[in-house]
Scaffold this active site. Structure first.
Site, mmCIF file in Angstrom:
data_model
loop_
_atom_site.group_PDB
_atom_site.id
_atom_site.type_symbol
_atom_site.label_atom_id
_atom_site.label_comp_id
_atom_site.label_asym_id
_atom_site.label_seq_id
_atom_site.Cartn_x
_atom_site.Cartn_y
_atom_site.Cartn_z
ATOM 1 N N GLU A 99 13.519 -2.995 24.252
ATOM 2 C CA GLU A 99 12.647 -1.902 23.803
ATOM 3 C C GLU A 99 11.995 -2.229 22.459
ATOM 4 O OE1 GLU A 99 14.979 1.734 23.964
ATOM 5 O OE2 GLU A 99 14.446 2.016 26.059
ATOM 6 N N GLU A 116 16.086 0.038 33.027
ATOM 7 C CA GLU A 116 16.800 1.241 32.579
ATOM 8 C C GLU A 116 16.081 2.462 33.130
ATOM 9 O OE1 GLU A 116 17.679 1.799 28.402
ATOM 10 O OE2 GLU A 116 17.980 -0.355 28.124
HETATM 11 P P1 P53 Z 1 20.680 7.143 24.541
HETATM 12 C C1 P53 Z 1 15.172 6.283 22.692
HETATM 13 C C2 P53 Z 1 14.242 6.570 23.688
HETATM 14 C C3 P53 Z 1 14.323 5.904 24.896
HETATM 15 C C4 P53 Z 1 15.308 4.959 25.111
HETATM 16 O O1 P53 Z 1 19.512 6.296 25.189
HETATM 17 C C5 P53 Z 1 16.211 4.667 24.111
HETATM 18 C C6 P53 Z 1 16.137 5.324 22.908
HETATM 19 C C7 P53 Z 1 17.125 5.038 21.827
HETATM 20 O O2 P53 Z 1 18.084 6.027 21.798
HETATM 21 O O3 P53 Z 1 17.146 3.700 24.224
HETATM 22 C C8 P53 Z 1 17.456 3.077 25.438
HETATM 23 O O4 P53 Z 1 21.881 6.277 24.555
HETATM 24 C C9 P53 Z 1 18.279 1.879 25.068
HETATM 25 C C10 P53 Z 1 19.742 2.025 25.381
HETATM 26 C C11 P53 Z 1 20.124 3.482 25.290
HETATM 27 C C12 P53 Z 1 19.376 4.226 26.380
HETATM 28 O O5 P53 Z 1 17.993 4.056 26.248
HETATM 29 O O6 P53 Z 1 20.213 7.467 23.170
HETATM 30 O O7 P53 Z 1 17.788 0.657 25.559
HETATM 31 O O8 P53 Z 1 20.467 1.199 24.512
HETATM 32 O O9 P53 Z 1 21.482 3.722 25.379
HETATM 33 C C13 P53 Z 1 19.659 5.704 26.443
HETATM 34 O O10 P53 Z 1 20.862 8.348 25.410
#
Ligand code: P53
Length: 476
Positions: A176, A374
């Site tokens: 990201e 993801e």
């Molecule tokens: P969490 C922000 C917006 C979109 C994705 O996020 C993001 C984030 C950062 O928080 O991160 C990605 O755990 C990232 C993962 C993360 C996952 O999305 O905040 O690549 O490491 O855990 C989900 O709910």
């Protein structure tokens, strides 16, 4: 009508720092994730000055995957995973980031993990830098604001390409990378680029400089990775959060277009090998005077990625904020609520069509294969009286997104390599540091207070996803 590939890579995704724990085991060094405290929903994590007594650092133990990975990989295999996306913790390989020699114990850990995956026919998909930069590179070098980081990263990447040749074929360079568009956020700057905020420093400029070094490092890594093994598929990793115009008002459309340019120029450089036309003008107008050499620009051209890896959770929305003619984008403050979509408890807009939209957007610009690395629904799960989590809300979210993903393949002709939902096993949330914000098919008995046995159990979504994989996405 096109169908999902026969060899479609169904699997799940995690990152080392969010599940391994063992933060000081096997010679591992301290990473930026090790100095982040637990936050809560709406309460930001704090980044402390080193590891301080009395603070709660949830990544230190996480879910102890470091010791329990065999049990966990076995459960992934039971679901029928074809691939497993994780990252290699940079600090297990180079504990300080600038070490002369890699740490053998760290290298061996990932050899063992990848062997365990292959035992079940599971293909590892590896992110090289996923929010876990060696902390030493932050304190001694100022993180990615320093050109020296390029060499340190390339050495790390090349060490991994050589060591895991034949075991790992799918790679991504920076997770990201475009999150730092939000240069106002301490979290985004630290996790993407190891940049502490300094009073009086123009962090927007620093963000552009750091991103440039990362993109050069990525382009060199892509070339090195192909030299080590021409079979390597090396992608970028972009957080796709489409930004829609709130209305059909022409200046809303323009504000949205400019916001998209500000968030996705990273992908332009990764995939097209050059900066888009607005950027040199933007840098000049802002008197940024960045360190971007002719040699760098040549490197970017030669190191374009093989595929677009991306995450998708939500969309966003914007209206004209009076920024013409430049429409300078301020991610922290320019977003507005989209009246047509509902949001999760964490305020993330649930928008399955946005996934198809994002895939089309990438496809029109880059004409490359894509990999959804993801996607998922963070929620508080309750263990039922029968001892099981009945997470129909998660199944519903994933089903609706997979439907849109299939439409993008079937009707829009997008070449999609695979789909790895986020946090296939419950883990520490990156954004909030919570354990109770869960994404998994596999429940882990541990809560925000750190209590629990760490025992693993199958949620309803486990059986559902197993069937999805078994039917190559036909039975949703
Ligand atoms: P969490 C922000 C917006 C979109 C994705 O996020 C993001 C984030 C950062 O928080 O991160 C990605 O755990 C990232 C993962 C993360 C996952 O999305 O905040 O690549 O490491 O855990 C989900 O709910």
């Amino acid at each position: 009508m096109a169908k999902l590939r026969k060899d479609f890579l169904w699997g799940g995704a995690v990152a080392a720092h969010q599940l391994e724990g063992g933060w000081q085991d096997g010679g591992k060094g301290m990473s930026v994730a090790d100095v982040m405290t637990a936050g809560a929903n709406g309460v930001a994590r704090r980044i402390t000055d080193g590891v301080l007594p009395g603070e709660n650092y949830p990544n230190h133990e996480a879910i102890d995957f470091y010791r329990r990975y065999k049990e966990d990989v076995k459960l992934f295999a039971e679901m029928g995973f074809k691939c497993f996306r994780t990252s290699i913790a940079w600090t297990r390989i180079f504990p300080n980031g600038d070490d002369a020699e890699p740490n053998e114990e760290g290298l061996q850990f990932y050899d063992d993990l990848f062997d365990e995956c292959h035992k079940y026919g599971i293909e590892p998909v590896i992110t090289l830098s996923h929010f876990e930069i060696p902390y030493h590179l932050v304190t001694e070098y100022g993180g990615w604001s320093n050109r020296k980081l390029i060499d340190f990263f390339v050495k790390f990447a090349t060490t991994c390409f050589k060591r895991y040749k034949g075991k790992v074929k799918y790679w991504m360079t920076f997770n990201e990378i475009n999150n730092q568009t939000n240069y106002q956020s301490d979290f985004a700057l630290m996790t993407n680029s190891g940049l502490p905020k300094h009073e009086g420093e123009d962090m927007e400029r620093t963000m552009y400089q750091a991103s440039h070094y990362e993109l050069v490092a990525s382009a060199i890594a892509v070339q090195e990775g192909h030299k080590v093994d021409p079979d390597n598929q090396i992608g970028c990793m972009i957080a796709m959060v489409p930004i829609y115009p709130l209305t059909a008002k022409p200046t809303d459309i323009m504000a949205a277009e400019k916001a998209m340019q500000s968030r996705y120029w990273f992908a332009d450089v990764h995939a097209n090998g050059r900066y888009p036309s607005w950027m040199p003008i933007f840098f000049e107008n802002h008197k940024y005077n960045l360190d971007i050499t002719d040699e760098d620009l040549e490197t970017l051209k030669k190191g374009t990625v093989d595929y677009i890896g991306f995450s998708y959770y939500m969309s966003n929305c914007i209206e004209d904020h009076g920024g013409a003619p430049e429409y300078h984008y301020d991610e922290e403050n320019n977003g507005t609520k989209n009246p047509y979509v509902k949001a999760s408890e964490w305020g993330w807009a649930i928008d399955p069509e946005g996934l198809r939209y994002g895939m089309n957007w990438f496809n029109d610009r880059y004409h490359l294969p894509q990999f959804i690395v993801e996607n998922g629904f963070g929620a508080i799960d309750k263990v039922g009286a029968d001892g099981k989590v009945h997470d129909d809300y998660r199944i519903d979210y994933l089903r609706r997104h997979i439907e849109q993903m299939k439409l993008a393949v079937e009707y829009d002709g997008i070449d999609l390599m695979g789909y790895t939902p986020w946090g296939c096993i419950d883990l520490v949330s990156a954004g909030s540091g919570q354990m109770d914000k869960r994404y998994g098919f596999i429940y882990v008995d541990k809560n925000d207070a750190g209590e629990g046995t760490l025992a693993r159990s199958r949620k309803d979504s486990f059986d559902w996803y197993k069937e999805v994989i078994a039917t190559n996405g036909e039975d949703l």
